[in-house]
Design a protein around this motif. Structure first.
Motif, PDB file in Angstrom:
ATOM      1  N   UNK A 264       0.832  -1.192   0.000  1.00  0.00           N
ATOM      2  CA  UNK A 264       0.000   0.000   0.000  1.00  0.00           C
ATOM      3  C   UNK A 264       0.875   1.253   0.000  1.00  0.00           C
ATOM      4  N   UNK A 265       2.016   1.186   0.689  1.00  0.00           N
ATOM      5  CA  UNK A 265       2.909   2.355   0.701  1.00  0.00           C
ATOM      6  C   UNK A 265       3.414   2.648  -0.707  1.00  0.00           C
ATOM      7  N   UNK A 267       1.996   1.691  -3.575  1.00  0.00           N
ATOM      8  CA  UNK A 267       0.909   2.105  -4.460  1.00  0.00           C
ATOM      9  C   UNK A 267       0.480   3.534  -4.168  1.00  0.00           C
ATOM     10  N   UNK A 268       0.563   3.884  -2.894  1.00  0.00           N
ATOM     11  CA  UNK A 268       0.206   5.246  -2.524  1.00  0.00           C
ATOM     12  C   UNK A 268       1.138   6.234  -3.218  1.00  0.00           C
ATOM     13  N   UNK A 271       0.143   6.570  -6.848  1.00  0.00           N
ATOM     14  CA  UNK A 271      -1.259   6.913  -7.104  1.00  0.00           C
ATOM     15  C   UNK A 271      -1.386   8.268  -7.802  1.00  0.00           C
TER      16      UNK A 271
END
Lengths: 487, 228
Positions: A264-265, A267-268, A271
């Motif tokens: 998630x880090x 992909x964040x 983004x």
């Protein structure tokens, strides 16, 4: 591979024993029978010899000789006899007596009863010294001593004995067969609970732990211990399996969560378009996340290693110097958090741990205390020897552990306060590692805590005989304060 | 829209929150324990709950059960590291709306969050229309007769919330609750200011749909008469 059959072995054992008994008995019976028959034969021979004696008559010749009168004699045709007087003159003999037979008879007649062979036949003879009175008158008549050799073919004895042996052998074989069959059937019937027990035990799997042994398996004296052992084993296995499954699940959960953070880090970051500083900050965060994942993996592996391997017996470490080096290493952190840190230790305390393990033990306990002690608090580490064991105390005056959480603190992946320990990077493995390490060398670890006023962890380790400190070391009262926090 | 993230892994929670704020413009609150999560979910007016399963205090499954038992119908998206089928079935039957297994794709998480919120509001089409106005929840754009209207993120969120509640009176307090997380020092005049800016922009674009102020009660999105 052909398997040895207990049933067959038992049946075979019984049959062999029975066979030996039968053979012995048959042998004894045959011997007994033979002796009886021989005695009867001898009695008969003697009787016949007597009747020969009775048939001796005055020969009505000038020498007052005696002669056997065959007409008065009623003996079987195959029997042979010779009657001689002391001078060796033959007074009479059986009609069909051949020269060869007569010679054999006279040669072998050294005992009262004697066996001999002649012309392929077996004979048994009797030697009878008798006195015949002839020309009986008022003065008594003439006494004539005679020697009667009488023999009869002995094949009826042998024949009857062989018949008896045959009877015993056939009877024995029939009996053995019947016993074998009956025994096999009976044993198989009686051993059925073992097979049932095995089938029930084989039906147990990690999907179905239920173990319902047949009733006979509990009530049979020989089977009950096996049944109990299986039950005990299954219970232990099940507990271990459940623990393992729980553990694997927990480990998977931790790893997946850790990876979820990384992913998630990343992909964040991708983004939205970001500035160089934002990327830099993101990458720094990612590096920290990676380090945490690394730490988690390392701790899980350490725990696995501790549980699998057997402790090397000969490794010893000075716990005091290990603790001192850990305290020195963590002092900056303690000072940063304004926590006082003191070490009170005897000089030379040998414990049966590898030096890295001893440091990990101290550092895990101290890190734990640091994490749960607020600024201004104090942590004390005490090391001393008590009789044969070494005791390590790590005492803090921090927030303490809630009573409900106390029984679980040594469980893997357990966190009394999730948010805090996750922030500080622990995966709830530190104390589990300590416990595994201490218990591997037969030590113990306990935690006492009052919620709100502090925690005390007590580790007891067996001492090492080769490096055991003296009963009254001079440094016992020496307070080696390594560091005092800057309050 | 306001979303509650209940997750004990703080880095993960903050990543999710940041993504939801940046990409969807949602207000996001985070809770690190099940106990905190449950009380926030019971008190706050959330449009969606993102729930981890293994939580300290009350676990995710119990939260779902307790919320549904007290007839709270907030959509719930479960995040779980365990993907045992029986557990998933149990969760969905207990009242969860969807689930994702860790590690998940952040894009997929956002898409599912948006879809669940849409469906929670009774609209399955990501493009919402009223009058000549069309709002695309995926692109986060608003058009009037095909012409893009440039809105600030807060203005967009205001309009999105109002458009989900057609013809209903929405109080300033409700707007505050749904558009800002609890760290925000709320003042209803903030809403007033944003509403007035939004009105100006809609009027400038020639849009007939208007936001009507109902004194003492709130705001209402009104499409022109002929459209209704």
């Amino acid at each position: 591979m052909k398997k040895a059959s207990l049933l067959r072995q038992m049946v075979a054992g019984v049959l062999v024993a029975e066979l030996i008994c039968a053979a012995l008995l048959s042998g004894l019976a045959v011997v007994h029978e033979m002796r009886g028959r021989l005695r009867a034969f001898d009695v008969m021979l003697r009787g016949r010899a007597d009747s020969v004696l009775g048939a001796i008559r005055d020969a009505e010749d000038p020498g007052d000789n005696a002669v056997v009168d065959p007409s008065e004699l009623q003996v079987p045709d195959q029997d042979i006899y010779v009657v001689v007087d002391p001078s060796g003159r033959v007074l009479g003999q059986s009609p069909g007596l051949t020269e060869q037979l007569a010679k054999a008879l006279r040669e072998r007649a050294t005992e009262p009863y004697f066996p001999f062979r002649s012309g392929g036949s077996r004979y048994r003879g009797v030697r009878l010294n008798g006195v015949r009175v002839i020309d009986r008158d008022d003065h008594g008549g003439i006494r004539r001593p005679v020697l009667i050799l009488y023999a009869s073919p002995s094949y009826p004895i042998w024949h009857e004995s062989i018949e008896a042996v045959r009877f015993y052998v056939i009877g024995g074989i029939v009996l053995l067969g019947a016993t074998g069959a009956a025994l096999g059937w009976y044993l198989r019937r009686k051993l059925a609970p073992i097979e049932e027990l095995a089938a029930t035990a084989a039906g147990v799997s990690p999907q179905a732990w239920e173990f319902q042994p047949p009733a006979a398996a509990r009530t049979t004296r020989e089977l009950a211990p096996i049944t109990d052992a299986i039950e005990h084993l299954l219970k232990g296995l099940r507990a271990a399996f459940e623990r393992q499954r729980q553990l694997t699940g927990d480990a998977a959960h931790e790893l997946k969560t850790s990876i979820a953070v990384l992913k998630s880090s990343l992909q964040l970051l991708t983004l939205t378009p970001r500035s160089a500083t934002e990327y830099e900050r993101g990458l720094e965060g990612l590096l920290l996340d990676t380090e945490r994942t690394e730490e988690l993996a390392a701790r899980m592996l350490a725990l696995a290693r501790l549980e699998e391997a057997v402790a090397a017996e000969d490794e010893t470490t000075n716990l005091s110097s290990a603790a001192a080096s850990v305290v020195n290493r963590l002092r900056p952190i303690a000072e940063l958090r304004r926590i006082g840190l003191s070490l009170v230790a005897e000089d030379d305390v040998a414990v049966p741990l590898a030096s890295e393990d001893a440091e990990v033990l101290c550092s895990n306990l101290l890190m734990n205390a640091l994490q749960h002690t607020p600024a201004g608090g104090h942590i004390e580490i005490r090391i001393r020897t008590e009789e044969a064991s070494t005791v390590l105390h790590v005492v803090d005056d921090g927030e303490g552990i809630p009573e409900a959480a106390l029984p679980h603190v040594f469980e893997r992946f357990y966190r009394a306060d999730s948010s805090r320990s996750r922030q500080s990077g622990g995966a709830g493995l530190g104390l589990a590692i300590c416990k595994a390490m201490v218990e591997r060398v037969h030590g113990s670890i306990d935690v006492q805590s009052t919620y709100g006023s502090g925690t005390e962890v007590v580790v007891r380790l067996p001492g090492c005989s080769q490096a055991a400190p003296g009963p009254l070391p001079p440094t016992q009262s020496a307070d080696r304060s390594v560091s005092k926090g800057s309050l | 829209m306001r979303v509650l993230v209940v997750e004990d892994e703080l880095r993960l929670a903050s990543n999710i929150a940041e993504a939801l704020r940046q990409r969807c413009g949602y207000a996001v609150d985070c809770a690190a324990t099940g106990t905190d999560g449950l009380s926030l979910a019971e008190l706050g007016n959330y449009d969606l709950l993102l729930l981890d399963l293994m939580l300290p205090g009350v676990d995710g499954f119990s939260i779902v059960q307790r919320l549904r038992r007290s007839s709270n119908s907030t959509p719930i998206l479960i995040l779980t590291a365990r993907d045992e089928r029986s557990q998933v079935i149990q969760l969905l039957n207990a009242g969860a709306d969807d689930y994702l297994t860790k590690p998940f794709d952040l894009g997929e998480l956002l898409a599912r969050v948006k879809a669940l919120i849409r469906r929670g509001k009774g609209a399955s089409n990501p493009v919402l229309e009223t009058g000549n106005l069309s709002l695309n929840a995926v692109e986060q754009t608003v058009r009037c007769k095909g012409q893009l209207i440039g809105l600030s993120p807060t203005e967009y969120r205001l309009l999105e919330y109002l458009i989900h509640r057609p013809r209903a009176i929405v109080s300033g307090r409700e707007l505050l609750e749904h558009l800002y997380d609890y760290n925000w020092q709320h003042h209803s005049n903030v809403i007033e200011a944003h509403i007035s800016n939004l009105r100006k922009k809609l009027r400038a674009a020639g849009e007939e749909t208007s936001i009507v102020t109902i004194r003492g009660r709130g705001y209402r999105l009104e499409a022109p008469e002929k459209q209704i």
